[in-house]
Scaffold this active site. Sequence first.
Site, short mmCIF file in Angstrom:
data_model
loop_
_atom_site.label_atom_id
_atom_site.label_comp_id
_atom_site.label_asym_id
_atom_site.label_seq_id
_atom_site.Cartn_x
_atom_site.Cartn_y
_atom_site.Cartn_z
N CYS A 120 49.20 -130.77 -61.05
CA CYS A 120 49.60 -132.22 -60.41
C CYS A 120 49.10 -133.23 -61.37
O CYS A 120 49.58 -134.42 -61.45
CB CYS A 120 48.96 -132.19 -59.21
N HIS A 170 46.64 -138.99 -58.10
CA HIS A 170 45.60 -138.49 -59.08
C HIS A 170 45.93 -139.72 -60.25
O HIS A 170 46.86 -140.11 -60.64
CB HIS A 170 46.11 -137.31 -59.77
P1 NAP Z 1 47.14 -124.61 -48.92
O1 NAP Z 1 47.01 -126.09 -48.13
O2 NAP Z 1 45.87 -124.14 -49.01
O3 NAP Z 1 48.11 -123.85 -48.51
C1 NAP Z 1 48.20 -122.54 -49.01
C2 NAP Z 1 49.61 -121.88 -48.21
O4 NAP Z 1 49.43 -120.45 -48.91
C3 NAP Z 1 49.65 -121.69 -46.91
O5 NAP Z 1 50.96 -121.81 -46.27
C4 NAP Z 1 48.85 -120.52 -46.46
O6 NAP Z 1 49.31 -119.99 -45.38
C5 NAP Z 1 49.58 -119.67 -47.61
N1 NAP Z 1 48.53 -118.63 -48.08
C6 NAP Z 1 47.24 -118.42 -48.26
N2 NAP Z 1 46.92 -117.10 -48.60
C7 NAP Z 1 48.04 -116.18 -48.36
C8 NAP Z 1 48.09 -114.89 -48.53
N3 NAP Z 1 47.27 -114.06 -49.03
N4 NAP Z 1 49.81 -114.54 -48.27
C9 NAP Z 1 50.52 -115.38 -48.08
N5 NAP Z 1 50.44 -116.72 -48.00
C10 NAP Z 1 48.97 -117.32 -48.02
O7 NAP Z 1 47.31 -124.93 -50.81
P2 NAP Z 1 48.25 -126.29 -51.31
O8 NAP Z 1 47.35 -127.30 -51.73
O9 NAP Z 1 49.50 -126.33 -50.42
O10 NAP Z 1 48.51 -125.73 -52.53
C11 NAP Z 1 49.58 -124.30 -52.62
C12 NAP Z 1 50.01 -124.07 -54.40
O11 NAP Z 1 50.21 -125.35 -54.94
C13 NAP Z 1 48.62 -123.76 -54.92
O12 NAP Z 1 49.05 -122.78 -55.89
C14 NAP Z 1 48.42 -125.03 -55.59
O13 NAP Z 1 47.43 -124.77 -56.72
C15 NAP Z 1 49.63 -125.59 -56.02
N6 NAP Z 1 49.55 -127.20 -56.12
C16 NAP Z 1 49.09 -127.96 -55.31
C17 NAP Z 1 49.06 -129.28 -55.39
C18 NAP Z 1 48.24 -130.21 -54.30
O14 NAP Z 1 48.14 -131.45 -54.90
N7 NAP Z 1 47.78 -129.73 -53.26
C19 NAP Z 1 49.57 -129.66 -56.49
C20 NAP Z 1 50.30 -128.92 -57.45
C21 NAP Z 1 50.28 -127.50 -57.07
P3 NAP Z 1 48.26 -119.84 -43.98
O15 NAP Z 1 48.52 -121.27 -43.40
O16 NAP Z 1 49.20 -118.78 -43.22
O17 NAP Z 1 46.94 -119.64 -44.53
#
Ligand code: NAP
Length: 356
Positions: free
Chosen positions: A150, A243
Site C-alpha cells: 500500500c 498513507h
Molecule cells: P485483516 O483485516 O486481518 O483480514 C484478514 C482476512 O483474512 C480476514 O478475512 C480473515 O478471516 C482471513 N484469514 C485470516 N486467517 C486466515 C486463515 N488461516 N485462513 C483463511 N483466511 C484467513 O487483514 P487486511 O488488512 O484486510 O489485509 C489482508 C491482506 O491484504 C494482507 O495480506 C495485507 O498485507 C494486504 N494488504 C492490506 C492493506 C491494508 O491497508 N490493510 C493494504 C494492502 C495490502 P476471519 O475474519 O475469518 O479471521
Amino acid sequence: MNSNFRVGILGATGVVGQRFIQLLEAHPQFEVTSLAASDRSAGKAYSEACAWRLPGEMPECVRKIIVQTPAPPLDCDFVFSSLPGDIAGQAEESFARAGCPVISNSSSHRMDMDVPLLIPEVNAEHLELLDSQRAARGYERGYIVTNPNCSTIVIAMALAPLHRDFGVASCVATTMQAVSGAGYPGVPSLDIADNVLPFIGGEEEKIESETVKILGRVSDGRIVDADTKVSAQCNRVNVIDGHLAAIRVKLSQAASLDQVRESLRSFTALPQELKLHSAPDRPIIVRDEVDRPQPRLDRDAGEGMSVTVGRIAPDNVLDYRFVALGHNTIRGAAGAAILNAELLVARGYLGQNRLR
Ligand code: NAP
C-alpha cells in the site's frame, strides 16, 4: 445489475475484504458471488461472520452469502485475494492451478519473477509475464496478478512520471502510515495513541524491492529492474486511513522545478485512455497549498484512487523533494486490485478464462 463476471473474495471479512465489497456493490462489470475467510467464519452467513466496520450498512447483496474456506472451487469466474501473507501463497496457487485467475493484494507472490506487480497507470506492459507464468507453472486458464504494497503504490505512482520523463537515479522515502494498514484489530490503541511507531515489519524491504520491479521493463519474458536506488523508512502514525510519504529524488537528467511539477500534474496513462471504471481522471493531483496533502483532507481524492502530491521543492541534498498521499485500502489495496481486474478484462485476459 448489468454484471458480466462472477467474483469471489478471499479474506472477505477483513479490512481489505470489506473495502472490496463496498467498492464492488455497484460495479458495472463484477458481481460478488463467493466469499471466503478463515475457519472461524466458514459456514456462517456473511452478515453473521463479519463485523462490518466501514461507514454505512453492509451491502444487502452479500449478507446471505455463506462464507467458505479459501480453497477451489468457488462459484465465480475469478477471485480477489486479501488473505494474510502467510496463507495467501499456497491458497492463491491452488486457485490458479484449478483454472481460476487470482488478482491479489497479498505479498506472497509479488516478487515472483513471473508474476506481474501491476499498477495499470505505470506498467501495464508487465502483463506480458502471464504467458511465461502459465507456461512455467503449467496453469491452463488460471494465473496470478498482484498489486503492490500500500505504501509502494503511492511512492511508485509519484515516481512513474518523473522516471519516464527524466529518469529517477535514486529515491529516499519516509512514510507515515495509517493504522488501517495493519488490518483489524491491528495496532493496540495503547501503543499508537499519542505516539508514532518507527517500525512496520517487512515494510521498508517491500518498498525498496517492489518499486524497482514496478518501474522495470519487460525483456525476454522477464522484468529487468529499474536502475533506481530506493531507500525507505516506515512509521505507523495515529491516522485511520491514508498513507503519506515524504520523498526525495535524484534525477538522471536535469529538470527545472516547473518541468517536475508539470510532469506530475499532467500524468495520465492507459486506464484513463481506456476509461476503466475505477480509473481516476487524474491519477496524480498536484496541490500548491503549503500544508497539503493531508490524510483527512486528501485521501478520498478521485474516489480514493488518486495520489495527491504537494510540497514540491528543490532539495539541498538530492534534486527535488515532495510529499505524496494515497488511500491505503482503496488505491493501496482493494481499489488497486479492482483496477487491475478492469485492465485484465480490457486486455482480454479475463474474458478468455470465463468458466461459464
Ligand atoms: P485483516 O483485516 O486481518 O483480514 C484478514 C482476512 O483474512 C480476514 O478475512 C480473515 O478471516 C482471513 N484469514 C485470516 N486467517 C486466515 C486463515 N488461516 N485462513 C483463511 N483466511 C484467513 O487483514 P487486511 O488488512 O484486510 O489485509 C489482508 C491482506 O491484504 C494482507 O495480506 C495485507 O498485507 C494486504 N494488504 C492490506 C492493506 C491494508 O491497508 N490493510 C493494504 C494492502 C495490502 P476471519 O475474519 O475469518 O479471521
